[in-house]
Design an enzyme around this catalytic site. Structure first.
Site, PDB file in Angstrom:
ATOM      1  N   GLY A  70       0.642  -1.237   0.119  1.00 23.61           N
ATOM      2  CA  GLY A  70       0.046  -0.038   0.022  1.00 23.61           C
ATOM      3  C   GLY A  70       0.670   1.300   0.067  1.00 23.61           C
ATOM      4  O   GLY A  70       0.533   2.188   0.549  1.00 23.61           O
ATOM      5  N   ASN A  72       1.811   3.101  -2.481  1.00 26.28           N
ATOM      6  CA  ASN A  72       0.998   3.855  -3.748  1.00 26.28           C
ATOM      7  C   ASN A  72      -0.244   4.553  -2.993  1.00 26.28           C
ATOM      8  O   ASN A  72      -0.417   5.778  -3.371  1.00 26.28           O
ATOM      9  CB  ASN A  72       0.819   3.357  -4.734  1.00 26.28           C
ATOM     10  CG  ASN A  72       2.063   3.212  -5.827  1.00 26.28           C
ATOM     11  OD1 ASN A  72       2.491   4.301  -6.444  1.00 26.28           O
ATOM     12  ND2 ASN A  72       2.666   1.918  -6.146  1.00 26.28           N
ATOM     13  N   ARG A  89     -15.497 -14.543  -9.785  1.00 29.52           N
ATOM     14  CA  ARG A  89     -14.626 -13.203 -10.005  1.00 29.52           C
ATOM     15  C   ARG A  89     -15.804 -11.956  -9.897  1.00 29.52           C
ATOM     16  O   ARG A  89     -16.021 -11.071  -9.439  1.00 29.52           O
ATOM     17  CB  ARG A  89     -14.131 -13.032 -11.367  1.00 29.52           C
ATOM     18  CG  ARG A  89     -13.337 -11.482 -11.277  1.00 29.52           C
ATOM     19  CD  ARG A  89     -12.626 -11.275 -12.626  1.00 29.52           C
ATOM     20  NE  ARG A  89     -11.585 -12.417 -12.661  1.00 29.52           N
ATOM     21  CZ  ARG A  89     -11.057 -12.682 -13.890  1.00 29.52           C
ATOM     22  NH1 ARG A  89     -11.302 -12.160 -15.032  1.00 29.52           N
ATOM     23  NH2 ARG A  89      -9.817 -13.676 -13.750  1.00 29.52           N
ATOM     24  N   MET A 138      -3.831  -7.073  -6.889  1.00 28.44           N
ATOM     25  CA  MET A 138      -3.429  -8.140  -7.861  1.00 28.44           C
ATOM     26  C   MET A 138      -4.389  -8.975  -8.374  1.00 28.44           C
ATOM     27  O   MET A 138      -4.027 -10.288  -8.329  1.00 28.44           O
ATOM     28  CB  MET A 138      -2.130  -8.876  -7.386  1.00 28.44           C
ATOM     29  CG  MET A 138      -0.887  -8.037  -6.721  1.00 28.44           C
ATOM     30  SD  MET A 138      -0.416  -6.921  -8.224  1.00 28.44           S
ATOM     31  CE  MET A 138       1.418  -7.244  -8.142  1.00 28.44           C
ATOM     32  N   ARG A 139      -5.378  -8.465  -8.802  1.00 27.20           N
ATOM     33  CA  ARG A 139      -6.412  -9.474  -9.293  1.00 27.20           C
ATOM     34  C   ARG A 139      -6.905  -8.651 -10.698  1.00 27.20           C
ATOM     35  O   ARG A 139      -7.114  -7.282 -10.841  1.00 27.20           O
ATOM     36  CB  ARG A 139      -7.651  -9.369  -8.255  1.00 27.20           C
ATOM     37  CG  ARG A 139      -7.538 -10.170  -7.443  1.00 27.20           C
ATOM     38  CD  ARG A 139      -8.981 -10.468  -6.568  1.00 27.20           C
ATOM     39  NE  ARG A 139      -8.603 -11.345  -5.536  1.00 27.20           N
ATOM     40  CZ  ARG A 139      -8.689 -12.526  -5.176  1.00 27.20           C
ATOM     41  NH1 ARG A 139      -8.858 -13.295  -6.512  1.00 27.20           N
ATOM     42  NH2 ARG A 139      -8.212 -13.283  -4.304  1.00 27.20           N
ATOM     43  N   HIS A 177       1.649   0.540 -12.940  1.00 29.77           N
ATOM     44  CA  HIS A 177       2.066  -0.398 -13.058  1.00 29.77           C
ATOM     45  C   HIS A 177       3.646  -0.206 -13.391  1.00 29.77           C
ATOM     46  O   HIS A 177       4.122   0.504 -13.996  1.00 29.77           O
ATOM     47  CB  HIS A 177       1.789  -1.324 -14.487  1.00 29.77           C
ATOM     48  CG  HIS A 177       2.527  -2.641 -14.678  1.00 29.77           C
ATOM     49  ND1 HIS A 177       2.303  -3.678 -13.890  1.00 29.77           N
ATOM     50  CD2 HIS A 177       3.385  -2.926 -15.697  1.00 29.77           C
ATOM     51  CE1 HIS A 177       3.123  -4.632 -14.521  1.00 29.77           C
ATOM     52  NE2 HIS A 177       3.861  -4.216 -15.462  1.00 29.77           N
ATOM     53  N   ASP A 230      -8.868  -1.721 -18.629  1.00 37.79           N
ATOM     54  CA  ASP A 230      -9.847  -2.432 -19.457  1.00 37.79           C
ATOM     55  C   ASP A 230      -9.842  -4.035 -19.143  1.00 37.79           C
ATOM     56  O   ASP A 230      -9.378  -4.376 -18.026  1.00 37.79           O
ATOM     57  CB  ASP A 230      -9.586  -2.306 -20.944  1.00 37.79           C
ATOM     58  CG  ASP A 230      -8.481  -2.973 -21.247  1.00 37.79           C
ATOM     59  OD1 ASP A 230      -7.694  -3.642 -20.614  1.00 37.79           O
ATOM     60  OD2 ASP A 230      -7.859  -2.459 -22.590  1.00 37.79           O
TER      61      ASP A 230
HETATM   62  C1  GAR Z   1       3.658  -1.580  -7.282  1.00 40.40           C
HETATM   63  O1  GAR Z   1       5.019  -1.269  -7.692  1.00 40.40           O
HETATM   64  C2  GAR Z   1       2.738  -1.244  -8.306  1.00 40.40           C
HETATM   65  O2  GAR Z   1       3.017  -0.596  -9.607  1.00 40.40           O
HETATM   66  C3  GAR Z   1       2.682  -2.848  -8.624  1.00 40.40           C
HETATM   67  O3  GAR Z   1       2.596  -3.374  -7.481  1.00 40.40           O
HETATM   68  C4  GAR Z   1       3.532  -2.581  -6.521  1.00 40.40           C
HETATM   69  C5  GAR Z   1       2.529  -2.280  -5.451  1.00 40.40           C
HETATM   70  O4  GAR Z   1       3.127  -1.448  -4.471  1.00 40.40           O
HETATM   71  N1  GAR Z   1       1.482  -3.138  -9.354  1.00 40.40           N
HETATM   72  C6  GAR Z   1       1.428  -4.144 -10.369  1.00 40.40           C
HETATM   73  O5  GAR Z   1       2.426  -4.904 -10.503  1.00 40.40           O
HETATM   74  C7  GAR Z   1       0.028  -4.280 -11.201  1.00 40.40           C
HETATM   75  N2  GAR Z   1       0.410  -5.256 -12.151  1.00 40.40           N
HETATM   76  P1  GAR Z   1       2.551  -0.820  -3.148  1.00 40.40           P
HETATM   77  O6  GAR Z   1       1.408  -1.784  -2.596  1.00 40.40           O
HETATM   78  O7  GAR Z   1       3.583  -0.301  -2.195  1.00 40.40           O
HETATM   79  O8  GAR Z   1       1.683   0.349  -3.995  1.00 40.40           O
END
Ligand code: GAR
Length: 191
Positions: free
Chosen positions: A11, A13, A64, A89-90, A108, A140
């Protein structure tokens, strides 16, 4: 804007978005809800500590669509009009995307369309790339796919490991996600 954030893990971000809202950098916005599909997500304690309403909504063997329907209902109850995936991550169902057209965005850690999916930094290093970066994009139904809102290039340095590259990119992710939300807010205020 009323912002909803979906997480599965650390978390960081999410925290960057909440902090930018709370210090007024993302003006006229509030983070109305954080949802995690994982009860053990470290981000849950961080969002609660920042005073944001936080729910755990696990999949628990449901389809889902059923899982997403519960999340959609909680977001709609709070009139959320921007949903930020932050390490969620889903893959979202078509019904989720249809419920919030042009309102779901994701970050990403690569320069999409290059390197969607997992183990991004390992693959970037194995390919000998000289640079990588991060992307904020509309979501999408495909994984890490949809129109790009903003990207930031980050150099790959000699001797980088997946961890050192991830850390350099993550710093930029925190900045880029906030910039992208500010951009969307400015566009909405013009309408
Ligand atoms: C981040 O690096 C984000 O870009 C990536 O997961 C991490 C989450 O970190 N997302 C993906 O790979 C999506 N496909 P966080 O939980 O510290 O924000």
């Amino acid at each position: 804007m009323k912002i909803g954030i979906l997480i599965s893990g650390r978390g960081s971000n999410m925290a960057a978005i909440i902090e930018a809202v709370q210090r007024g950098e993302i003006a006229d916005s509030e983070v109305a809800l954080v949802v995690s599909d994982k009860p053990a997500a470290a981000g849950l304690a961080r969002s609660r500590a920042k005073g944001v309403e936080t729910l755990v909504i696990e999949r628990r063997g449901r389809s889902r669509e059923e899982h997403d329907a519960e999340i959609i209902s909680e977001l709609k109850k709070r009139d959320v009009d921007l949903i930020c995936l932050a390490g969620y991550m889903r893959l979202l169902s078509a019904s989720f995307i249809r419920a919030f057209p042009n309102k779901v965005i994701n970050i990403h850690p690569s320069l999409l369309p290059a390197y969607p999916g997992l183990n991004t930094h390992e693959r970037v290093l194995a390919a000998g790339e000289r640079s990588s970066g991060c992307t904020v994009h509309y979501v999408d139904e495909e994984l890490d796919h949809g129109p790009v809102i903003l990207q930031k290039e980050v150099p790959v340095l000699p001797g980088d490991s997946p961890e050192t590259l991830a850390a350099r990119i993550l710093q930029q992710e925190h900045w880029l996600y906030v910039e992208a939300i500010k951009l969307l807010e400015t566009e909405r205020n013009k309408k």
